[in-house]
Scaffold this motif. Sequence first.
Motif, PDB file in Angstrom:
ATOM      1  N   GLY A  93      27.221  94.144  24.656  1.00 19.31           N
ATOM      2  CA  GLY A  93      27.315  94.441  26.078  1.00 19.31           C
ATOM      3  C   GLY A  93      28.277  93.509  26.798  1.00 19.31           C
ATOM      4  N   SER A  94      29.259  92.989  26.067  1.00 15.69           N
ATOM      5  CA  SER A  94      30.209  92.029  26.631  1.00 15.69           C
ATOM      6  C   SER A  94      31.600  92.626  26.752  1.00 15.69           C
ATOM      7  CB  SER A  94      30.301  90.789  25.735  1.00 15.69           C
ATOM      8  OG  SER A  94      29.066  90.130  25.660  1.00 15.69           O
ATOM      9  N   LEU A  95      32.319  92.110  27.714  1.00 15.00           N
ATOM     10  CA  LEU A  95      33.708  92.472  27.924  1.00 15.00           C
ATOM     11  C   LEU A  95      34.543  91.269  27.511  1.00 15.00           C
ATOM     12  CD1 LEU A  95      35.326  94.828  29.305  1.00 15.00           C
ATOM     13  CD2 LEU A  95      35.275  93.443  31.365  1.00 15.00           C
ATOM     14  N   PHE A  96      35.537  91.485  26.663  1.00 17.77           N
ATOM     15  CA  PHE A  96      36.443  90.420  26.226  1.00 17.77           C
ATOM     16  C   PHE A  96      37.834  90.734  26.757  1.00 17.77           C
ATOM     17  CE2 PHE A  96      33.045  90.343  23.149  1.00 17.77           C
ATOM     18  CZ  PHE A  96      32.850  88.990  22.902  1.00 17.77           C
ATOM     19  N   PHE A  97      38.573  89.692  27.129  1.00 17.15           N
ATOM     20  CA  PHE A  97      39.944  89.905  27.562  1.00 17.15           C
ATOM     21  C   PHE A  97      40.808  88.709  27.174  1.00 17.15           C
ATOM     22  CE2 PHE A  97      37.926  87.779  31.108  1.00 17.15           C
ATOM     23  CZ  PHE A  97      38.879  86.902  31.587  1.00 17.15           C
ATOM     24  N   VAL A  98      42.091  88.991  27.046  1.00 15.54           N
ATOM     25  CA  VAL A  98      43.057  87.952  26.735  1.00 15.54           C
ATOM     26  C   VAL A  98      43.523  87.345  28.056  1.00 15.54           C
ATOM     27  CG1 VAL A  98      45.326  87.454  25.755  1.00 15.54           C
ATOM     28  CG2 VAL A  98      43.803  89.097  24.631  1.00 15.54           C
ATOM     29  N   ASP A  99      43.312  86.054  28.214  1.00 18.06           N
ATOM     30  CA  ASP A  99      43.820  85.307  29.361  1.00 18.06           C
ATOM     31  C   ASP A  99      45.138  84.702  28.873  1.00 18.06           C
ATOM     32  OD1 ASP A  99      44.252  83.720  31.580  1.00 18.06           O
ATOM     33  OD2 ASP A  99      42.252  82.824  31.577  1.00 18.06           O
ATOM     34  N   ALA A 100      46.179  85.532  28.876  1.00 18.06           N
ATOM     35  CA  ALA A 100      47.443  85.214  28.205  1.00 18.06           C
ATOM     36  C   ALA A 100      48.099  83.937  28.717  1.00 18.06           C
ATOM     37  CB  ALA A 100      48.408  86.387  28.336  1.00 18.06           C
ATOM     38  N   GLY A 101      48.111  83.733  30.012  1.00 16.74           N
ATOM     39  CA  GLY A 101      48.756  82.559  30.581  1.00 16.74           C
ATOM     40  C   GLY A 101      48.060  81.254  30.237  1.00 16.74           C
ATOM     41  N   ASN A 102      46.792  81.344  29.852  1.00 14.38           N
ATOM     42  CA  ASN A 102      46.035  80.162  29.445  1.00 14.38           C
ATOM     43  C   ASN A 102      45.828  80.113  27.932  1.00 14.38           C
ATOM     44  OD1 ASN A 102      45.499  78.881  32.002  1.00 14.38           O
ATOM     45  ND2 ASN A 102      44.217  80.639  32.471  1.00 14.38           N
ATOM     46  N   ALA A 103      46.359  81.103  27.220  1.00 14.80           N
ATOM     47  CA  ALA A 103      46.294  81.186  25.756  1.00 14.80           C
ATOM     48  C   ALA A 103      44.875  81.105  25.219  1.00 14.80           C
ATOM     49  CB  ALA A 103      47.164  80.089  25.119  1.00 14.80           C
ATOM     50  N   VAL A 104      43.951  81.883  25.861  1.00 17.65           N
ATOM     51  CA  VAL A 104      42.558  81.932  25.409  1.00 17.65           C
ATOM     52  C   VAL A 104      42.041  83.363  25.487  1.00 17.65           C
ATOM     53  CG1 VAL A 104      41.992  79.558  26.078  1.00 17.65           C
ATOM     54  CG2 VAL A 104      41.625  81.397  27.709  1.00 17.65           C
ATOM     55  N   ILE A 105      40.985  83.628  24.733  1.00 18.37           N
ATOM     56  CA  ILE A 105      40.241  84.880  24.837  1.00 18.37           C
ATOM     57  C   ILE A 105      38.950  84.539  25.564  1.00 18.37           C
ATOM     58  CG2 ILE A 105      39.035  86.695  23.586  1.00 18.37           C
ATOM     59  CD1 ILE A 105      41.134  86.303  21.349  1.00 18.37           C
ATOM     60  N   ARG A 106      38.638  85.309  26.588  1.00 18.08           N
ATOM     61  CA  ARG A 106      37.466  85.008  27.397  1.00 18.08           C
ATOM     62  C   ARG A 106      36.473  86.157  27.339  1.00 18.08           C
ATOM     63  NH1 ARG A 106      39.857  82.091  32.730  1.00 18.08           N
ATOM     64  NH2 ARG A 106      37.665  81.648  33.112  1.00 18.08           N
ATOM     65  N   ARG A 107      35.219  85.838  27.660  1.00 21.15           N
ATOM     66  CA  ARG A 107      34.127  86.796  27.566  1.00 21.15           C
ATOM     67  C   ARG A 107      33.404  86.905  28.906  1.00 21.15           C
ATOM     68  NH1 ARG A 107      28.744  85.840  23.891  1.00 21.15           N
ATOM     69  NH2 ARG A 107      27.695  87.796  24.415  1.00 21.15           N
ATOM     70  N   ILE A 108      33.075  88.155  29.269  1.00 19.33           N
ATOM     71  CA  ILE A 108      32.253  88.431  30.446  1.00 19.33           C
ATOM     72  C   ILE A 108      30.987  89.099  29.931  1.00 19.33           C
ATOM     73  CG2 ILE A 108      32.085  89.684  32.621  1.00 19.33           C
ATOM     74  CD1 ILE A 108      35.189  89.822  32.567  1.00 19.33           C
ATOM     75  N   GLN A 109      29.835  88.545  30.263  1.00 19.74           N
ATOM     76  CA  GLN A 109      28.568  89.131  29.822  1.00 19.74           C
ATOM     77  C   GLN A 109      27.986  89.999  30.896  1.00 19.74           C
ATOM     78  OE1 GLN A 109      26.520  85.666  28.203  1.00 19.74           O
ATOM     79  NE2 GLN A 109      25.470  87.069  26.864  1.00 19.74           N
TER      80      GLN A 109
END
Length: 109
Positions: A93-109
Amino acid sequence: DGNCEYKDDVGGKARIVRPRGLTHDGTSLYWAEYNSNTIRQGILATQSVSTLVGKHCGSKACEAPCTGSYVENIGKEARLRQPSAVVYHHPSGSLFFVDAGNAVIRRIQ
């Protein structure tokens, strides 16, 4: 309509600027807005568009994009830089996205 305004609203009154990536969970669509440094949500049943994560720092996203930053927080208090690809992971039930400018993959629960 060619309008570069960034605006959360209902139906045809909402404004979306340069979206990147698109995913869904069955009831909502999610996308990144690269220049606005936000993740947006469109609820299909109500046709509403809102900012899920991040904070846009100007009204004319296509003319003067925000530089963005990196802050871990909840909702509009989080800060992103150039988000792009978005994917919904059904089992968690999570949304993942690439935070390209910060060079990380982030998660929204």
